[in-house]
Motif scaffolding. Structure first.
Motif, PDB file in Angstrom:
ATOM      1  N   UNK A 276     136.369 -50.652 -35.347  1.00  0.00           N
ATOM      2  CA  UNK A 276     136.331 -51.258 -34.014  1.00  0.00           C
ATOM      3  C   UNK A 276     137.481 -50.758 -33.143  1.00  0.00           C
ATOM      4  N   UNK A 277     138.652 -50.468 -33.751  1.00  0.00           N
ATOM      5  CA  UNK A 277     139.770 -49.930 -32.958  1.00  0.00           C
ATOM      6  C   UNK A 277     139.381 -48.581 -32.353  1.00  0.00           C
ATOM      7  N   UNK A 278     138.710 -47.740 -33.162  1.00  0.00           N
ATOM      8  CA  UNK A 278     138.280 -46.431 -32.646  1.00  0.00           C
ATOM      9  C   UNK A 278     137.229 -46.609 -31.555  1.00  0.00           C
ATOM     10  N   UNK A 279     136.278 -47.521 -31.793  1.00  0.00           N
ATOM     11  CA  UNK A 279     135.210 -47.731 -30.797  1.00  0.00           C
ATOM     12  C   UNK A 279     135.770 -48.218 -29.465  1.00  0.00           C
TER      13      UNK A 279
ATOM     14  N   UNK B  96     121.445 -53.959 -48.047  1.00  0.00           N
ATOM     15  CA  UNK B  96     122.788 -53.636 -47.549  1.00  0.00           C
ATOM     16  C   UNK B  96     122.801 -52.266 -46.865  1.00  0.00           C
ATOM     17  N   UNK B  97     122.097 -51.303 -47.467  1.00  0.00           N
ATOM     18  CA  UNK B  97     122.036 -49.957 -46.905  1.00  0.00           C
ATOM     19  C   UNK B  97     121.387 -49.987 -45.517  1.00  0.00           C
ATOM     20  N   UNK B  98     120.246 -50.697 -45.386  1.00  0.00           N
ATOM     21  CA  UNK B  98     119.554 -50.718 -44.097  1.00  0.00           C
ATOM     22  C   UNK B  98     120.343 -51.495 -43.039  1.00  0.00           C
ATOM     23  N   UNK B  99     121.097 -52.494 -43.459  1.00  0.00           N
ATOM     24  CA  UNK B  99     121.921 -53.216 -42.489  1.00  0.00           C
ATOM     25  C   UNK B  99     123.056 -52.323 -41.975  1.00  0.00           C
ATOM     26  N   UNK B 100     123.601 -51.502 -42.878  1.00  0.00           N
ATOM     27  CA  UNK B 100     124.627 -50.529 -42.475  1.00  0.00           C
ATOM     28  C   UNK B 100     124.058 -49.533 -41.493  1.00  0.00           C
ATOM     29  N   UNK B 101     122.822 -49.101 -41.800  1.00  0.00           N
ATOM     30  CA  UNK B 101     122.126 -48.137 -40.937  1.00  0.00           C
ATOM     31  C   UNK B 101     121.855 -48.751 -39.561  1.00  0.00           C
ATOM     32  N   UNK B 102     121.413 -50.006 -39.571  1.00  0.00           N
ATOM     33  CA  UNK B 102     121.127 -50.710 -38.312  1.00  0.00           C
ATOM     34  C   UNK B 102     122.394 -50.806 -37.462  1.00  0.00           C
ATOM     35  N   UNK B 103     123.513 -51.111 -38.121  1.00  0.00           N
ATOM     36  CA  UNK B 103     124.796 -51.211 -37.424  1.00  0.00           C
ATOM     37  C   UNK B 103     125.146 -49.871 -36.750  1.00  0.00           C
ATOM     38  N   UNK B 104     124.981 -48.782 -37.511  1.00  0.00           N
ATOM     39  CA  UNK B 104     125.293 -47.459 -36.954  1.00  0.00           C
ATOM     40  C   UNK B 104     124.368 -47.112 -35.797  1.00  0.00           C
ATOM     41  N   UNK B 105     123.080 -47.460 -35.933  1.00  0.00           N
ATOM     42  CA  UNK B 105     122.123 -47.185 -34.857  1.00  0.00           C
ATOM     43  C   UNK B 105     122.484 -47.956 -33.588  1.00  0.00           C
ATOM     44  N   UNK B 106     122.884 -49.225 -33.769  1.00  0.00           N
ATOM     45  CA  UNK B 106     123.265 -50.043 -32.612  1.00  0.00           C
ATOM     46  C   UNK B 106     124.497 -49.452 -31.923  1.00  0.00           C
ATOM     47  N   UNK B 107     125.447 -48.972 -32.747  1.00  0.00           N
ATOM     48  CA  UNK B 107     126.654 -48.363 -32.186  1.00  0.00           C
ATOM     49  C   UNK B 107     126.272 -47.098 -31.413  1.00  0.00           C
ATOM     50  N   UNK B 108     125.418 -46.286 -32.039  1.00  0.00           N
ATOM     51  CA  UNK B 108     125.029 -45.015 -31.418  1.00  0.00           C
ATOM     52  C   UNK B 108     124.317 -45.260 -30.085  1.00  0.00           C
ATOM     53  N   UNK B 109     123.493 -46.306 -30.063  1.00  0.00           N
ATOM     54  CA  UNK B 109     122.725 -46.602 -28.851  1.00  0.00           C
ATOM     55  C   UNK B 109     123.627 -47.136 -27.726  1.00  0.00           C
TER      56      UNK B 109
ATOM     57  N   UNK C  86     130.724 -42.169 -26.669  1.00  0.00           N
ATOM     58  CA  UNK C  86     131.661 -41.329 -27.439  1.00  0.00           C
ATOM     59  C   UNK C  86     132.466 -42.192 -28.409  1.00  0.00           C
ATOM     60  N   UNK C  87     132.746 -41.615 -29.584  1.00  0.00           N
ATOM     61  CA  UNK C  87     133.585 -42.297 -30.574  1.00  0.00           C
ATOM     62  C   UNK C  87     134.750 -41.376 -30.909  1.00  0.00           C
ATOM     63  N   UNK C  88     135.960 -41.831 -30.639  1.00  0.00           N
ATOM     64  CA  UNK C  88     137.155 -41.026 -30.912  1.00  0.00           C
ATOM     65  C   UNK C  88     137.136 -39.701 -30.163  1.00  0.00           C
ATOM     66  N   UNK C  89     136.519 -39.687 -28.981  1.00  0.00           N
ATOM     67  CA  UNK C  89     136.469 -38.463 -28.171  1.00  0.00           C
ATOM     68  C   UNK C  89     135.287 -37.555 -28.489  1.00  0.00           C
ATOM     69  N   UNK C  90     134.477 -37.915 -29.480  1.00  0.00           N
ATOM     70  CA  UNK C  90     133.314 -37.096 -29.846  1.00  0.00           C
ATOM     71  C   UNK C  90     132.023 -37.782 -29.401  1.00  0.00           C
ATOM     72  N   UNK C  91     131.111 -36.995 -28.835  1.00  0.00           N
ATOM     73  CA  UNK C  91     129.794 -37.549 -28.536  1.00  0.00           C
ATOM     74  C   UNK C  91     128.962 -37.451 -29.815  1.00  0.00           C
ATOM     75  N   UNK C  92     127.784 -38.073 -29.805  1.00  0.00           N
ATOM     76  CA  UNK C  92     126.918 -38.047 -30.989  1.00  0.00           C
ATOM     77  C   UNK C  92     126.526 -36.614 -31.347  1.00  0.00           C
TER      78      UNK C  92
END
Lengths: 240, 68
Positions: A17-20, B39-52, B56-62
């Motif tokens: 979350x810090x990075x985000x 657990x795996x699909x919930x992790x995946x869902x979390x990443x998809x929500x973040x991506x959507x 940019x994350x840490x200066x990088x786009x997807x």
């Protein structure tokens, strides 16, 4: 090891979350301070609410280990409650130490609620503790009828990790999924308490959620009473 | 070093015993795999929500992170 996993989970959440939040000021309706506070409060509540000494209760029942407890001049549930309190005290103690380390590492700005909200938060946390205790007792009754106690409990824990808001706040999920989850008691095991702490529950909804929490506690108390009576009637053990 | 070898043997034995609990019968197997998949699909869902939601994350786009 369980505590170490919890600690790593908090470190991972705080890092992600810090990075985000380096490129955003607001994400899913949370600002940076709110999200960091969420992670800290959720970690504390995990130690308080979700930690349980009764994980192996069903196995203890199936193996006949509770026979000696049934013979003792103390109520079985009082004994379990004391075990649970001791376990939670240990977990909260370590959570506070871990949180201290995380505060030094991440130097977060934690949002604190007004004192009356904090008092209600403690009450809801107590409700969550009671609800989780009732869940653990309910799962324990599996041991009266089945040797297969580990699998359902494992699946339940995985589900609770997610649906209690331990991995991430539930309100980042799609609306339809949130609607389904709020028909279950699981959000009252961590998520609702954190929302109250962060002041994200409107004042006019507090009474409603308090009532729902109370209803779940009553329902699970009744279910426990029924299943434990039924289970103890069919319980038999020898050679202990 | 000898002590480490002993610790390793004890750990391997207890780890193997713990793993056997998860595979002791068909029902437990099923619950274990369901739990892991969930657990795996919930992790995946979390990443998809973040991506959507986050561009940019840490200066990088997807797309930039895909090239790494």
């Amino acid at each position: 090891m369980w505590r170490f996993r919890q600690f790593l989970g908090s470190v991972m959440s705080l890092s992600v979350w810090s990075v985000l939040f380096t490129s955003q000021t607001d994400l899913f309706g949370y600002n940076r301070s709110e999200m960091i506070s969420y992670i800290f409060v959720a970690a504390l509540l995990q130690g308080l609410i979700l930690a349980s000494a009764l994980h192996g209760l069903a196995q203890r029942i199936y193996s006949g280990e509770i026979s000696t407890l049934l013979l003792k001049p103390i109520s079985l549930f009082s004994y379990f409650a004391v075990e649970e309190i001791a376990d939670k005290a240990r977990n909260v103690f370590f959570t506070i130490i871990e949180s201290g380390i995380l505060i030094v590492l991440f130097q977060p700005q934690i949002i604190l609620p007004p004192s009356e909200v904090f008092a209600l938060f403690l009450l809801w946390a107590l409700g969550g503790v009671l609800l989780n205790f009732l869940f653990s007792l309910l799962f324990g009754t599996l041991g009266f009828w089945s040797p297969e106690t580990w699998g359902p409990k494992f699946l339940f824990f995985i589900f609770v990790d997610f649906s209690a808001g331990k991995l991430f706040p539930l309100n980042i999920l799609p609306d339809w999924l949130q609607s389904i989850l709020f028909f279950t008691p699981f959000p009252y095991l961590t998520f609702m308490q954190t929302q109250l702490f962060l002041g994200k529950i409107p004042v006019d909804e507090i009474a409603f959620h308090s009532t729902i929490l109370l209803i779940w506690i009553i329902l699970f108390t009744i279910a426990n009473k029924y299943l434990w009576q039924k289970g103890l009637r069919s319980y038999a053990a020898q050679g202990q | 070093m000898t002590r480490f070898a002993t610790y390793w043997r004890v750990w391997r034995l207890t780890a193997a015993n713990a793993l056997q609990i998860a595979f002791v019968n068909r029902g437990t197997n099923l619950f274990f795999l369901l739990g892991k998949a969930f657990r795996f699909f919930m992790g995946l869902l979390f990443l998809l929500l973040i991506k959507r939601t986050v561009s940019t994350v840490g200066g990088y786009s997807s797309d930039e992170s895909d090239d790494l």
